[in-house]
Design an enzyme around this catalytic site. Structure first.
Site, PDB file in Angstrom:
ATOM      1  N   HIS A 132       0.733 -21.747  -2.737  1.00 52.40           N
ATOM      2  CA  HIS A 132       0.276 -20.530  -2.344  1.00 52.40           C
ATOM      3  C   HIS A 132       0.819 -20.558  -0.731  1.00 52.40           C
ATOM      4  O   HIS A 132       0.686 -21.256  -0.151  1.00 52.40           O
ATOM      5  CB  HIS A 132      -1.334 -20.422  -2.296  1.00 52.40           C
ATOM      6  CG  HIS A 132      -1.949 -19.177  -1.400  1.00 52.40           C
ATOM      7  ND1 HIS A 132      -1.356 -18.021  -2.031  1.00 52.40           N
ATOM      8  CD2 HIS A 132      -2.496 -19.094  -0.397  1.00 52.40           C
ATOM      9  CE1 HIS A 132      -2.088 -17.185  -1.273  1.00 52.40           C
ATOM     10  NE2 HIS A 132      -2.767 -17.840  -0.265  1.00 52.40           N
ATOM     11  N   VAL A 133       1.342 -19.504  -0.579  1.00 53.38           N
ATOM     12  CA  VAL A 133       1.690 -18.763   0.901  1.00 53.38           C
ATOM     13  C   VAL A 133       0.841 -17.611   1.231  1.00 53.38           C
ATOM     14  O   VAL A 133       0.613 -16.896   0.266  1.00 53.38           O
ATOM     15  CB  VAL A 133       2.937 -18.775   0.900  1.00 53.38           C
ATOM     16  CG1 VAL A 133       3.898 -20.096   1.130  1.00 53.38           C
ATOM     17  CG2 VAL A 133       3.578 -17.582   0.308  1.00 53.38           C
ATOM     18  N   HIS A 135      -0.043 -12.980   4.911  1.00 54.93           N
ATOM     19  CA  HIS A 135       0.023 -12.161   6.051  1.00 54.93           C
ATOM     20  C   HIS A 135       0.753 -12.856   7.249  1.00 54.93           C
ATOM     21  O   HIS A 135       1.009 -14.191   7.121  1.00 54.93           O
ATOM     22  CB  HIS A 135      -1.507 -12.241   6.704  1.00 54.93           C
ATOM     23  CG  HIS A 135      -2.453 -11.552   5.866  1.00 54.93           C
ATOM     24  ND1 HIS A 135      -2.699 -10.220   5.974  1.00 54.93           N
ATOM     25  CD2 HIS A 135      -3.139 -11.999   4.780  1.00 54.93           C
ATOM     26  CE1 HIS A 135      -3.598  -9.931   4.813  1.00 54.93           C
ATOM     27  NE2 HIS A 135      -3.731 -10.791   4.428  1.00 54.93           N
ATOM     28  N   GLU A 157      -2.703  -5.825  12.605  1.00 53.67           N
ATOM     29  CA  GLU A 157      -3.686  -6.589  11.736  1.00 53.67           C
ATOM     30  C   GLU A 157      -3.428  -8.123  12.303  1.00 53.67           C
ATOM     31  O   GLU A 157      -2.282  -8.536  12.808  1.00 53.67           O
ATOM     32  CB  GLU A 157      -3.066  -6.885  10.221  1.00 53.67           C
ATOM     33  CG  GLU A 157      -1.943  -7.622   9.715  1.00 53.67           C
ATOM     34  CD  GLU A 157      -2.076  -8.617   8.892  1.00 53.67           C
ATOM     35  OE1 GLU A 157      -3.138  -9.381   9.076  1.00 53.67           O
ATOM     36  OE2 GLU A 157      -1.225  -8.849   8.030  1.00 53.67           O
ATOM     37  N   ALA A 182      -4.234 -11.035  -9.348  1.00 54.99           N
ATOM     38  CA  ALA A 182      -3.538 -10.011 -10.186  1.00 54.99           C
ATOM     39  C   ALA A 182      -2.746  -9.330  -9.194  1.00 54.99           C
ATOM     40  O   ALA A 182      -1.660  -8.834  -9.826  1.00 54.99           O
ATOM     41  CB  ALA A 182      -4.495  -9.334 -10.957  1.00 54.99           C
ATOM     42  N   SER A 183      -3.099  -8.901  -8.027  1.00 50.58           N
ATOM     43  CA  SER A 183      -2.338  -7.753  -7.449  1.00 50.58           C
ATOM     44  C   SER A 183      -1.058  -8.576  -6.807  1.00 50.58           C
ATOM     45  O   SER A 183      -0.233  -7.685  -6.304  1.00 50.58           O
ATOM     46  CB  SER A 183      -3.069  -7.331  -6.346  1.00 50.58           C
ATOM     47  OG  SER A 183      -3.387  -8.501  -5.308  1.00 50.58           O
TER      48      SER A 183
END
EC number: 3.1.-.-
Length: 556
Positions: free
Chosen positions: A365-366, A369, A194, A231-232
């Site tokens: 937030h991090v 990826h 990815e 949510a995930s």
């Protein structure tokens, strides 16, 4: 297409775009599909709810499709599964959490009864004819993620899934570097890896960092705390639960996906919380404001999600009061920036103290990826002969190729592909293969694929210039007009303010009709076309606009 003894690897979605990831590998008579995601439309697709991959190739070869293996439970990897299974019922393999999230979707589409779902974990193997798949543990912003190791007669292929090398994950397993190195030792012909953060230098920080910042903000907040995240991202949710427990707050869940995921994750043992922590939205009155935390969906500013409704004071039971703290613990997905900034503005208007933005500014937030160093680490562990960068827009795939060169993979062994391209491996050599059908399948309401270019063109026209309906009544026998034509405008001009223009349009219609002879009066198609042309030309001359013109003829 005779696959005979070559190995084909193809992308049906997920390259040159963010979202709707779907890939397949094929050897001889066996096809294994990896992921089947969805993505959200932009404003060029009015009225479209969802975009899923075009699966024509799989339908044409459905007797060869052996399995769909799902790397993890994010929408851009599972969102298209119901639409695929409606057309072709193939066995689906995924980890506990991934399968439970897929079940929620299949239940909504009434497909759960007939679906064939198989649980796998890092120690499983799946035999699909000549292709054998085994797995390795990776870490991402949702638990229970796997990379896939395929063994085929033409060599080994690795698909990384989404990953970062988080060495101190909040809970759950560590990235299995040993297993990755072992796979690299066995020899990897092709690595599909990815590329989401291929433009970002360094390492992506650990998810654990966010927990400290959340706890800090909860401790400092004087009144209610609202926090919105995906949510995930179960580990992020766990950190919110821990902060609520630590600061003595009760927790309210808002938003259907949040409630769904939390109940599934709790059941499977991915989330741990005291029994009395959760309360219903209606019960907040019973507690002082400083003892309430609200975890909600809508971190992307989606208009119907909980956070947007709170920001617009539209939630029936909970309101944001001046002095409340609102934390947005997510980065904006490309394309959602405008919606999100609108929500943030509205929160400020309500007098809230808003904490948002990713990176070092707020630490809320991090990314899930891996950044450049992690992509290099993956390539170094796997030592592939060929690399296909996947999961990213063109510039990200391009950057990934630069990184590959820096770790010693020759430029000509890196394939930047488009959806529908195949790479074929024959006698150990990789080259571009034949193209397969690929593209977008548009979902509007419950229906997939019937919204074509013409429908979209009409929607765009209606949204830009409106429409004009001309109703004419003709007598059946004499082919004469019985009443003056009626002109109805919707979204074109406001009739009461444009009487003069409407009168002129009326005159244009009359003069067109008067020019028609009796023979032509019986050809409705001709009348309609002439009205469209004449009225359209007149309106464009007067207003420089091109509304959709719909003549309707009623015969009496």
């Amino acid at each position: 297409m005779h696959a005979d003894n070559r190995l084909l690897i193809a992308a049906l979605g997920g390259v040159n775009e963010i979202g709707k990831n779907m890939y397949f590998i094929q050897y001889d008579q066996d096809i294994v599909v990896i992921d089947c995601g969805s993505k959200f439309p932009d404003e060029n697709l009015p009225g479209i709810d969802l975009i899923v991959p075009d699966v024509t190739y799989l339908l044409e070869n459905q007797d060869k499709v052996r399995a769909l293996i799902v790397t993890h439970g994010h929408e851009d990897h599972i969102g298209g599964i119901p639409y695929l299974l409606k057309q072709i019922n193939i066995p689906v393999y995924g980890t506990k959490l991934t399968i439970e999230l897929i079940k929620i979707k299949l239940r909504e589409h009434n497909l759960l009864r007939d679906a064939e779902l198989h649980l796998i974990d890092a120690d499983s193997t799946v035999q699909a004819g000549t292709i054998q798949a085994s797995f390795f543990t990776t870490v991402h912003s949702i638990p229970d993620c796997l990379g896939i190791f395929f063994q085929t007669p033409e060599g080994n292929v690795v698909h990384t899934g989404d990953f970062k090398f988080d060495m101190s994950p909040v809970s759950g397993p560590f990235p299995d570097l040993h297993r990755m190195a072992e796979i690299g030792k066995q020899g990897v012909k092709v690595l599909l890896s990815e590329s989401t953060n291929a433009e970002r230098p360094g390492f992506t920080p650990s998810e654990r960092l966010v927990g400290g910042h959340i706890l800090d903000a909860f401790a400092r907040a004087k009144q209610q705390v609202f926090i919105s995240t995906f949510a995930s991202n179960v580990n992020r949710v766990q950190q919110v639960i821990d902060a609520a427990v630590e600061t003595g707050r009760k927790l309210v869940l808002l938003g259907r996906s949040m409630i769904n995921v939390v109940s599934v994750a709790k059941e499977l043992g991915f989330l741990h919380m005291p029994e009395d922590l959760l309360i219903e939205a209606g019960e907040t009155e019973r507690f002082p404001a400083e003892e309430i935390a609200i975890l909600c969906t809508g971190s992307q500013g989606e208009p119907m999600a909980a956070l947007s409704r709170l920001a617009n004071s539209l939630h029936p039971r909970i309101e944001i009061l001046p002095g409340d703290t609102v934390i947005i613990a997510a980065g904006a997905i490309p394309g959602n920036e405008r919606n999100l900034s609108q929500v943030i503005d509205n929160l400020y208007v309500l007098g809230a103290n808003v904490i948002y933005g990713s990176g070092s500014t707020t630490g809320m937030h991090v990314s899930g990826h891996g950044s450049q160093e992690e992509l290099k680490l993956m390539m170094t562990l796997m030592k592939p002969e060929y690399l296909i960068p996947i999961h990213g827009e063109f510039r990200m795939l391009y950057q990934h190729r630069q990184l590959a060169e820096s770790v010693g993979i020759p430029m000509e062994n890196v394939f930047i592909v488009h959806n529908g391209d195949t790479i074929q491996i024959e006698e150990g050599r990789a080259s571009l293969g034949p193209k397969v059908p690929a593209g977008n399948s548009l979902v509007d309401g419950l229906v997939t694929g019937d919204v074509g270019n013409i429908v979209l063109r009409d929607r765009k026209k209606l949204s830009s210039d409106g429409m004009l309906i001309i109703v004419m009544t003709l007598s059946k026998n004499e082919k004469q007009m019985l009443a003056t034509p009626e002109v109805i405008s919707r979204g074109f001009v406001y009739v009461k303010d444009s009487e003069e223009l409407m009168r002129q349009i009326h005159d244009t219609i009359m003069s067109t009709v008067n020019e028609l002879t009796e023979i032509e009066m019986s050809q409705w198609g001709l009348i309609k076309q002439m009205l469209k042309d004449d009225v359209g030309r007149f309106i464009y001359g007067q207003t420089k606009r091109r509304p959709m013109i719909l003549p309707i003829i009623i015969e009496v």
